[in-house]
Design a protein around this motif. Structure first.
Motif, PDB file in Angstrom:
ATOM      1  N   MET A  51      -7.223  -2.411   1.799  1.00 20.15           N
ATOM      2  CA  MET A  51      -6.777  -3.336   2.847  1.00 20.15           C
ATOM      3  C   MET A  51      -5.248  -3.347   2.950  1.00 20.15           C
ATOM      4  O   MET A  51      -4.692  -3.280   4.051  1.00 20.15           O
ATOM      5  CB  MET A  51      -7.300  -4.751   2.555  1.00 20.15           C
ATOM      6  N   TYR A  52      -4.579  -3.378   1.792  1.00 19.30           N
ATOM      7  CA  TYR A  52      -3.114  -3.369   1.799  1.00 19.30           C
ATOM      8  C   TYR A  52      -2.576  -2.023   2.259  1.00 19.30           C
ATOM      9  O   TYR A  52      -1.540  -1.945   2.930  1.00 19.30           O
ATOM     10  CB  TYR A  52      -2.579  -3.710   0.410  1.00 19.30           C
TER      11      TYR A  52
ATOM     12  N   VAL B 131      -0.102 -11.793  -6.652  1.00 19.26           N
ATOM     13  CA  VAL B 131      -0.609 -12.493  -7.832  1.00 19.26           C
ATOM     14  C   VAL B 131      -2.096 -12.761  -7.670  1.00 19.26           C
ATOM     15  O   VAL B 131      -2.551 -13.176  -6.605  1.00 19.26           O
ATOM     16  CB  VAL B 131       0.144 -13.820  -8.053  1.00 19.26           C
ATOM     17  N   SER B 132      -2.835 -12.521  -8.772  1.00 15.21           N
ATOM     18  CA  SER B 132      -4.278 -12.771  -8.760  1.00 15.21           C
ATOM     19  C   SER B 132      -4.696 -13.224 -10.154  1.00 15.21           C
ATOM     20  O   SER B 132      -4.123 -12.795 -11.150  1.00 15.21           O
ATOM     21  CB  SER B 132      -5.038 -11.509  -8.367  1.00 15.21           C
ATOM     22  N   ILE B 133      -5.686 -14.102 -10.215  1.00 14.24           N
ATOM     23  CA  ILE B 133      -6.200 -14.528 -11.512  1.00 14.24           C
ATOM     24  C   ILE B 133      -6.904 -13.387 -12.212  1.00 14.24           C
ATOM     25  O   ILE B 133      -7.061 -13.375 -13.437  1.00 14.24           O
ATOM     26  CB  ILE B 133      -7.150 -15.741 -11.355  1.00 14.24           C
TER      27      ILE B 133
ATOM     28  N   ILE C  85      -7.202  -5.318  -9.880  1.00 11.12           N
ATOM     29  CA  ILE C  85      -7.310  -5.498  -8.431  1.00 11.12           C
ATOM     30  C   ILE C  85      -8.450  -4.634  -7.911  1.00 11.12           C
ATOM     31  O   ILE C  85      -8.703  -3.524  -8.412  1.00 11.12           O
ATOM     32  CB  ILE C  85      -5.971  -5.138  -7.757  1.00 11.12           C
ATOM     33  N   THR C  86      -9.158  -5.128  -6.920  1.00  9.74           N
ATOM     34  CA  THR C  86     -10.345  -4.416  -6.414  1.00  9.74           C
ATOM     35  C   THR C  86      -9.933  -3.250  -5.507  1.00  9.74           C
ATOM     36  O   THR C  86      -8.894  -3.319  -4.831  1.00  9.74           O
ATOM     37  CB  THR C  86     -11.244  -5.366  -5.625  1.00  9.74           C
TER      38      THR C  86
ATOM     39  N   ASP D 163       1.337   0.598  -0.474  1.00  7.67           N
ATOM     40  CA  ASP D 163       0.645   1.448  -1.438  1.00  7.67           C
ATOM     41  C   ASP D 163       0.620   0.789  -2.810  1.00  7.67           C
ATOM     42  O   ASP D 163       1.651   0.298  -3.289  1.00  7.67           O
ATOM     43  CB  ASP D 163       1.355   2.803  -1.553  1.00  7.67           C
ATOM     44  N   TYR D 164      -0.547   0.797  -3.409  1.00  6.07           N
ATOM     45  CA  TYR D 164      -0.680   0.224  -4.763  1.00  6.07           C
ATOM     46  C   TYR D 164       0.056   1.098  -5.787  1.00  6.07           C
ATOM     47  O   TYR D 164      -0.068   2.326  -5.770  1.00  6.07           O
ATOM     48  CB  TYR D 164      -2.158   0.103  -5.138  1.00  6.07           C
ATOM     49  N   VAL D 165       0.826   0.440  -6.686  1.00  6.66           N
ATOM     50  CA  VAL D 165       1.606   1.171  -7.694  1.00  6.66           C
ATOM     51  C   VAL D 165       1.064   0.936  -9.101  1.00  6.66           C
ATOM     52  O   VAL D 165       0.631   1.849  -9.787  1.00  6.66           O
ATOM     53  CB  VAL D 165       3.099   0.784  -7.642  1.00  6.66           C
ATOM     54  N   THR D 166       1.048  -0.326  -9.526  1.00  4.58           N
ATOM     55  CA  THR D 166       0.630  -0.640 -10.898  1.00  4.58           C
ATOM     56  C   THR D 166       0.370  -2.133 -11.024  1.00  4.58           C
ATOM     57  O   THR D 166       0.682  -2.914 -10.111  1.00  4.58           O
ATOM     58  CB  THR D 166       1.717  -0.205 -11.920  1.00  4.58           C
TER      59      THR D 166
END
Length: 398
Positions: A70-71, A57-59, A63-64, A77-80
């Motif tokens: 980093m993740y 969760v992020s305001i 996402i950067t 792995d970033y999905v959506t």
């Protein structure tokens, strides 16, 4: 080419653990998360695979790249993303460490979102109070809710208010739920990544179906009303329609039509309008004005010019008839007293109420599904009006 499948989200967006578990269950069936929408989620069909999903969760709605990198280095792995919720995945065999190992620290990621949702909920609550106030005045200001319902002009606004009301409810629920989640994290209680989702999925499916119906009705009803409504000039000859004509009441061959009041090729002094609504699919409203040359009003105020206004309803629900007549009396009584409206027994009608004041005669009648109201100014006997209503009501009472 891989097949794309869309599925309804199992629950509200703030139920993080339920979504994580659902995504994992879908991956085990060969449906791999591609994109999240407000109500639906896009999957790509492939080979079944044991996957873990986590929602960060992020305001910020985006996402950067640095955070994604980093993740990724941690095995995720970033999905959506959807709004403030960003989804990462990792194969079970990778055995990646959790994104957040300290619940209290994770609670800080929800701090700004908590404030934002609380502020939104406050604005939504104020907006709903205003909408409810305006809608209440529409339905109840003049004390005629059955007439408003039958007339049909407030139905779309009410459907829209229900839709907005549920949206306000979900906004309040989101604010409360995110605050409760943040408190749990502060107290060291982590998010349940295997939270059961099937119960909420069934509920969400029912709500989605109902709202599809609601939105559909809000779009269809005004269109039907537009198509089935029109205003025309009354022809001189009597029509085979269920409203009383001035000439049939006056029974005077010297009666002629008053000077026309033309707007858009319609004589609004001698017109009939037909309407449609779900609770009264057949409705008519008429105005008719005449003059008898050479005859004067008894008070010497001018040439004798009888007139008539009528309302006709064929109801979908017969039991609404008495309540509709009560509302019509409230709507048209003006400065008259309740006791001036006299209930009269009649073999043809289920209910007959008459009202006479000097040169004004007024009749409210119902039979079966039919309700007819006639407001007449002139010297004809009230029984002539009742006899005409008796003939006309037979056309629509069943």
């Amino acid at each position: 080419m891989n097949k794309t499948v869309y599925k309804l989200r199992p629950s509200d967006y703030w139920r993080i653990g339920e979504h994580e578990n659902w995504f994992a269950d879908m991956a085990a069936k060969g449906f791999h998360l591609k994109k999240m929408g407000l109500q639906f989620v896009k999957f790509v069909k492939g080979e079944p695979k044991e996957m873990r999903y986590r929602i960060d969760v992020s305001i910020e709605k985006k996402i950067t790249p640095e955070q994604i990198q980093m993740y990724a280095e941690s095995g995720w792995d970033y999905v959506t993303s959807n709004k403030y919720f960003h989804v990462f995945s990792s194969p079970v065999e990778r055995n990646a460490a959790e994104l957040h190992t300290d619940p209290a620290e994770q609670s800080y990621t929800l701090k700004e979102l908590d404030k934002k949702l609380a502020l939104n909920a406050g604005f939504v609550a104020i907006a709903m109070i205003l909408i409810i106030s305006m809608l209440s005045s529409l339905w109840f200001l003049d004390g005629t809710p059955i007439f408003v319902l039958v007339d049909g002009m407030a139905i779309q606004q009410t459907i829209l208010a229900i839709f907005l009301g549920y949206s306000a409810y979900t906004s309040l629920q989101a604010a409360i739920s995110i605050r409760a989640l943040r408190k749990d994290l502060i107290n060291g209680i982590p998010i349940d990544h295997h939270a059961p989702w099937k119960k909420h999925y069934r509920l969400n499916s029912i709500i989605a179906f109902l709202f599809t119906v609601v939105v559909g009705l809000s779009a269809i009803i005004p269109f039907i009303q537009l198509v089935k409504s029109d205003t025309k000039t009354l022809p001189e000859a009597s029509l085979d329609l269920p409203f009383v004509r001035l000439a049939d009441v006056e029974q005077n061959p010297a009666l002629v039509r008053d000077e026309p009041y033309m707007i858009d090729d319609v004589d609004w002094g001698n017109r009939y309008t037909y309407y449609w609504s779900p609770f009264a699919p057949i409705q008519y409203e008429t105005d008719e004005n005449g003059v008898v040359p050479g005859r004067m009003w008894e008070d010497g105020s001018g040439e004798y010019s009888p007139s008539m206004h009528t309302r006709v309803f064929k109801l979908s629900i017969p039991s609404m008839a008495d309540h509709l007549i009560s509302d019509l009396i409230k709507r048209y009584k003006y400065e008259s007293r309740d006791e001036d409206f006299v209930k009269t027994k009649h073999p043809t009608f289920d209910l007959l109420i008459v009202h006479e004041e000097e040169a004004m005669r007024e009749v409210f009648a119902s039979k079966g599904k039919a309700v007819i109201h006639v407001r007449y100014y002139g010297y004809a006997d009230i029984n002539a009006i009742i006899e005409n209503i008796e003939n006309k009501i037979e056309l629509i009472h069943e």
